[in-house]
Motif scaffolding. Structure first.
Motif, PDB file in Angstrom:
ATOM      1  N   ASP A   1     -66.809 -33.094 -27.611  1.00 11.84           N
ATOM      2  CA  ASP A   1     -66.516 -34.024 -28.704  1.00 11.84           C
ATOM      3  C   ASP A   1     -67.713 -34.947 -28.912  1.00 11.84           C
ATOM      4  OD1 ASP A   1     -63.802 -35.016 -30.229  1.00 11.84           O
ATOM      5  OD2 ASP A   1     -65.182 -36.685 -29.881  1.00 11.84           O
ATOM      6  N   ARG A   2     -68.158 -35.075 -30.172  1.00 12.55           N
ATOM      7  CA  ARG A   2     -69.309 -35.900 -30.514  1.00 12.55           C
ATOM      8  C   ARG A   2     -68.948 -36.823 -31.671  1.00 12.55           C
ATOM      9  NH1 ARG A   2     -70.067 -33.772 -26.369  1.00 12.55           N
ATOM     10  NH2 ARG A   2     -71.796 -32.430 -25.713  1.00 12.55           N
ATOM     11  N   TYR A   3     -69.512 -38.044 -31.650  1.00 15.05           N
ATOM     12  CA  TYR A   3     -69.184 -39.017 -32.694  1.00 15.05           C
ATOM     13  C   TYR A   3     -70.379 -39.920 -32.929  1.00 15.05           C
ATOM     14  CZ  TYR A   3     -66.195 -42.330 -35.277  1.00 15.05           C
ATOM     15  OH  TYR A   3     -65.620 -43.122 -36.238  1.00 15.05           O
TER      16      TYR A   3
ATOM     17  N   LYS B   1     -65.967 -30.003 -37.890  1.00 19.79           N
ATOM     18  CA  LYS B   1     -67.008 -31.011 -38.107  1.00 19.79           C
ATOM     19  C   LYS B   1     -66.680 -31.802 -39.360  1.00 19.79           C
ATOM     20  CE  LYS B   1     -70.573 -28.063 -36.014  1.00 19.79           C
ATOM     21  NZ  LYS B   1     -71.876 -27.380 -36.216  1.00 19.79           N
TER      22      LYS B   1
ATOM     23  N   THR C   1     -55.806 -36.546 -33.714  1.00 20.19           N
ATOM     24  CA  THR C   1     -57.007 -37.166 -33.155  1.00 20.19           C
ATOM     25  C   THR C   1     -56.864 -37.277 -31.650  1.00 20.19           C
ATOM     26  OG1 THR C   1     -57.323 -38.437 -35.182  1.00 20.19           O
ATOM     27  CG2 THR C   1     -58.498 -39.198 -33.239  1.00 20.19           C
TER      28      THR C   1
ATOM     29  N   THR D   1     -70.890 -41.520 -41.132  1.00 19.05           N
ATOM     30  CA  THR D   1     -70.163 -41.161 -39.919  1.00 19.05           C
ATOM     31  C   THR D   1     -70.178 -39.654 -39.751  1.00 19.05           C
ATOM     32  OG1 THR D   1     -68.688 -43.062 -40.216  1.00 19.05           O
ATOM     33  CG2 THR D   1     -67.951 -41.349 -38.717  1.00 19.05           C
ATOM     34  N   TYR D   2     -70.395 -39.221 -38.527  1.00 19.77           N
ATOM     35  CA  TYR D   2     -70.373 -37.781 -38.220  1.00 19.77           C
ATOM     36  C   TYR D   2     -69.523 -37.571 -36.973  1.00 19.77           C
ATOM     37  CZ  TYR D   2     -71.791 -33.227 -36.457  1.00 19.77           C
ATOM     38  OH  TYR D   2     -71.774 -31.938 -35.980  1.00 19.77           O
ATOM     39  N   GLY D   3     -68.636 -36.583 -37.035  1.00 18.56           N
ATOM     40  CA  GLY D   3     -67.822 -36.254 -35.868  1.00 18.56           C
ATOM     41  C   GLY D   3     -67.657 -34.762 -35.734  1.00 18.56           C
ATOM     42  N   SER D   4     -67.590 -34.288 -34.513  1.00 19.87           N
ATOM     43  CA  SER D   4     -67.356 -32.864 -34.281  1.00 19.87           C
ATOM     44  C   SER D   4     -66.502 -32.680 -33.041  1.00 19.87           C
ATOM     45  CB  SER D   4     -68.680 -32.101 -34.113  1.00 19.87           C
ATOM     46  OG  SER D   4     -69.315 -32.446 -32.899  1.00 19.87           O
ATOM     47  N   ASN D   5     -65.695 -31.622 -33.070  1.00 20.20           N
ATOM     48  CA  ASN D   5     -64.853 -31.272 -31.934  1.00 20.20           C
ATOM     49  C   ASN D   5     -64.873 -29.760 -31.796  1.00 20.20           C
ATOM     50  OD1 ASN D   5     -61.848 -30.445 -30.946  1.00 20.20           O
ATOM     51  ND2 ASN D   5     -62.485 -32.359 -29.982  1.00 20.20           N
TER      52      ASN D   5
ATOM     53  N   ARG E   1     -62.266 -41.603 -37.940  1.00 19.94           N
ATOM     54  CA  ARG E   1     -62.489 -40.760 -36.760  1.00 19.94           C
ATOM     55  C   ARG E   1     -62.050 -39.334 -37.090  1.00 19.94           C
ATOM     56  NH1 ARG E   1     -64.827 -40.522 -31.540  1.00 19.94           N
ATOM     57  NH2 ARG E   1     -63.703 -38.942 -30.368  1.00 19.94           N
ATOM     58  N   HIS E   2     -62.809 -38.356 -36.643  1.00 24.02           N
ATOM     59  CA  HIS E   2     -62.489 -36.963 -36.919  1.00 24.02           C
ATOM     60  C   HIS E   2     -61.289 -36.494 -36.100  1.00 24.02           C
ATOM     61  CE1 HIS E   2     -65.133 -37.020 -33.410  1.00 24.02           C
ATOM     62  NE2 HIS E   2     -64.547 -35.887 -33.031  1.00 24.02           N
TER      63      HIS E   2
END
Length: 788
Positions: A307-309, A371, A137, A328-332, A118-119
């Motif tokens: 927040d995207r996951y 990201k 996180t 896996t892609y995560g952005s905040n 998890r980002h």
């Protein structure tokens, strides 16, 4: 009273649910059901079976009848080694609750979702009593009702999972089972504020031969204020938060021995904290204008957080090997708007020009974004005849990270009437990011790992892991782990582990840059946080940041003498070398070499990140659970205890800062590292059920904390000592129908608060900091859970 969504849920131990799903669908035969900390497929597992300490939390009871409405606070009152306290008066740290294990920093705990990384958030915590200088996180970006189980690995695991896993790993397993349920809830503090509305719904539907779980959550948490008239117009309490969250968790067959899976999640959060108040007289014209706020004002720091996951992957069996490939892609992203404020320099310039002396009252102050894209290939196979049974696993990981800072509008940062004259620059409460703060940075890392778990005898299990990683910005590192367990007698398991670990400096720590206003003894002071490689850090001789290195040792036992009682006890030690910390404040009086640079920037002090501290953390984890009959009902009793002590064992000053160790790590900053969380935490819980009624009582004990003051002991001011405190939570539930469950209860029902301090010396300028369990006092709640 607008509706909102929320919840939290689970099944007793992830494996039972998986086995049931396996029986229902032959495609499930390729499912790898694992407990965090091992890559072996298990047929059964509990906290007394694992080679290293792992807590398994079934979230169903918390979802249906718990008194906490978000994940961080739920775990705060379930797991003694987990700590998350809402901050107040800490700027951006008020908007996102940070979380950590075993008294270490939030960026030294790795968080996984369905076993995938998890980002972290884009925010760096600069204020507050918890996690200063750390990223972490955001546990509350996940809807509670979407969660099946939470596994907490209380052991270093960098050799298995990579950077950040120094203190341990938290794996959040999302649910995907047929059926629908919904939760609504309402809560508020006994003081009458902090109203919390919640509405959440989950539906698991069969689709294309597989299963899709959909969860939506709305939550509206109101602001609280414990300041009262003596601190007006300051507001001291919880941030106002509005969350809108949607999560999908799906799995679909591709063939008889392969399946595809995905997770897609999004949360939009509107949050608003309140900064220090500006006075209506003494702050004119430097930080206020008589024409705008003659009686003073408190600026609002409003954060727009997105927040995207996304996880996309496939599992299959190839030539007898279980193969899992995923992306896996995560952005905040966080964007600040500072409202109910002014730019005093613009207002004063306007006054000198014959105007009223006003500026805009709201500014776009800019923001930052992080990201992360992670590609994983994991291969595993169990060989039943090899050395009594061996599980061999290996794999590779490639990760790319990007970090950016965006400047605010000019009015949020300019000094319109000239440096050092009249009104101060920027929006009061939080000066906007300047063009000189803007950055676009990225890095790549690659890793290879191997893991071999073997059971040479029915009593002995051995596990060895090795991981090599390469980072584009600081080079290579290799970590290893050895673990073993031995069944010394029926029900008695001895276990231990030794490992090395590391944590790469985050891009946020490397490149964050900002000028902000801090309050020392309630007096404002402008401070610049200088990024690594800037003129300030070069003038101070600060080298490029490098990775932290750790050595972890765990030794303990588990005992299960009967089906109704079980206990675990584990001792641990974590040594961290070259720990990255936020330095103390340097100015022209304590380090003259920076005087000219600070004057040119129009600020009074500077600080920066530096690998300057060695620490040792020692502790003990104890858990015990007992199930029995009482009268016509059933009583479950559980006890969980964590004792932890972190000590700074060395301060490693760069060559040019030799002799300035007391500034580099002041007494106050050292205590934030050593006692940012309570040194003891215990939960004693009683759950009783009879027929359609059930009750829950939890006693949560928080040990003492000692924090530093601005004046310091050298100046004659004693440190702030917070006495041990015990909080009590209670609830009663009624199963009104087979589908409907109603619950009422209270948290901290005896209205316990931290020890009062000298408000001139606390970090937030109030009678006590937000330590141990917060500062709001008792709260009450009601919630309804419905299955359909």
């Amino acid at each position: 009273m607008s509706p909102k969504f929320h919840a939290l849920m689970s099944a007793v131990a992830l494996l039972g649910a998986a086995q049931a799903a396996q029986a229902a669908d032959p495609v499930q035969s390729v499912e790898r059901v694992t407990i965090v900390g091992t890559r072996k497929t298990l047929t059964a597992a509990s906290s007394t079976d694992t080679v290293v300490p792992v807590d398994l939390y079934d979230m169903s009871r918390s979802t249906e009848s718990g008194g906490q409405f978000d994940l961080a606070q739920t775990l705060q009152y379930l797991s003694p080694s987990f700590n998350s306290t809402r901050q107040t008066g800490a700027d951006g740290a008020d908007l996102i609750d940070s979380a950590a294990l075993r008294g270490l920093g939030s960026d030294q705990t790795l968080v996984l979702v369905n076993g995938k990384r998890r980002h972290t958030v884009a925010l760096v915590n600069l204020f507050g009593a918890r996690n200063r200088g750390a990223t972490g996180t955001d546990m509350n970006s996940l809807p509670l009702l979407a969660i099946d189980t939470v596994q907490v690995l209380r052991d270093g695991a960098a050799a298995q999972y990579g950077s950040d896993a120094i203190a341990g790993v938290i794996n959040i397993q999302l649910k995907k089972r047929a059926g629908c349920e919904a939760v609504t809830g309402f809560g508020q503090y006994s003081a009458g504020d902090g109203k919390n509305y919640l509405a959440s719904a989950y539906c698991g539907v069969s689709l294309a031969g597989g299963m899709l779980g959909i969860t939506g959550e709305w939550q509206d948490r109101g602001r609280s204020n414990r300041g009262g008239a003596d601190f007006a117009p300051r507001v001291i309490g919880d941030t106002a938060v509005k969350n809108k969250t949607l999560y999908l968790n799906g799995e679909f067959p591709l063939s008889s021995d392969a399946k595809a899976y995905f997770v897609a999640g999004a949360q939009d959060r509107d949050a608003s904290s309140v900064a220090w108040a500006r006075d209506g007289s003494s702050d004119i014209p430097t930080r206020n204008s008589a024409a705008m706020y003659p009686d003073g004002f408190a600026p609002f720091i409003n954060g727009d957080v997105a927040d995207r996951y996304l996880i996309v992957g496939a599992r299959s069996v190839l030539a007898g090997w279980d193969v899992d490939a995923s992306q896996t892609y995560g952005s905040n992203r966080m964007r600040y708007t500072i409202a109910h404020t002014l730019n005093a320099s613009i207002a004063y310039k306007d006054l000198l020009a014959g105007g009223k002396g006003v500026s805009a009252s709201s500014f776009d102050a800019g923001g930052f974004a992080f990201k992360q894209a992670t590609t994983n290939l994991d291969v595993s196979r169990f060989f039943p005849e090899l050395l009594g049974g061996s599980n061999i696993a290996f794999g590779a990981e490639a990760r790319q990270e990007r970090y950016s800072i965006t400047a605010g509008e000019p009015g949020s940062y300019i000094d319109a009437d000239g440096v050092g004259f009249g009104g101060n620059a920027g929006s009061q409460g939080f000066p906007g990011f300047q063009p000189s703060d803007e950055t676009r940075r990225s890095r790549r890392s690659q890793a290879l790992y191997a893991d071999w778990e073997v059971t040479p005898t029915s009593a002995l299990t051995l596990d060895a892991a090795l991981r090599a990683e390469h980072y584009s910005d600081f080079g290579r590192t290799t970590t290893g782990k050895l673990a073993a367990s031995f069944k010394a007698a029926p029900g008695l398991l001895l276990r231990g582990a030794a490992s090395t670990g590391f944590r790469a400096p985050s891009l946020q720590q490397l490149y964050f840059s900002s000028t902000f206003t801090d309050f020392i003894n309630q007096q404002p002071l402008d401070v610049v946080l200088a990024p690594n490689g800037s003129k300030i850090t070069q003038a101070a001789g600060v080298p490029a940041l490098k990775q932290e290195k750790s050595r972890n040792f765990t030794l303990g036992f588990t005992w299960k003498p009967s089906r109704s009682f079980e206990t675990t006890l584990d001792l641990y030690q974590i040594r961290i070398k070259d720990r990255i910390v936020l330095s103390g404040r340097f100015d022209d009086s304590n380090y003259p070499a920076l005087g000219a640079i600070l004057q040119s920037l129009g600020v009074g002090q500077a600080q920066f990140f530096v690998n300057s501290v060695d620490t040792r953390t020692q502790g003990l984890d104890l858990t015990a659970a007992h199930r029995s009959s009482m009268g016509a009902g059933k009583l479950n009793t559980f006890l969980a205890l964590n004792l932890s002590r972190t000590t700074v064992t060395g301060v490693n000053a760069p060559a040019m800062l030799k002799g300035y160790e007391d500034v580099l790590l002041s007494e106050r900053e050292r205590l934030f590292i050593e006692q940012g969380g309570p040194r003891a935490k215990a939960t004693l819980g009683f759950e009783y059920s009879q027929g359609v009624w059930s009750g829950d009582v939890k006693l949560i004990h928080f040990g003492s904390q000692t924090l530093g003051t601005f004046t310091g002991t050298a100046g004659g001011e004693p440190n702030a000592y917070y006495k041990p405190k015990t909080s009590a939570d209670m609830s009663v539930s009624w199963q009104a129908t087979p589908a409907l469950r109603l619950t009422v209860g209270g948290n901290n029902v005896f209205n316990v608060k931290p020890t009062r301090q000298n408000d001139l010396e606390t970090d937030n300028g109030f009678l006590y900091d937000s330590v141990q369990f917060g500062l709001n006092g008792a709260s009450y709640f009601a919630r309804a859970h419905y299955r359909f």
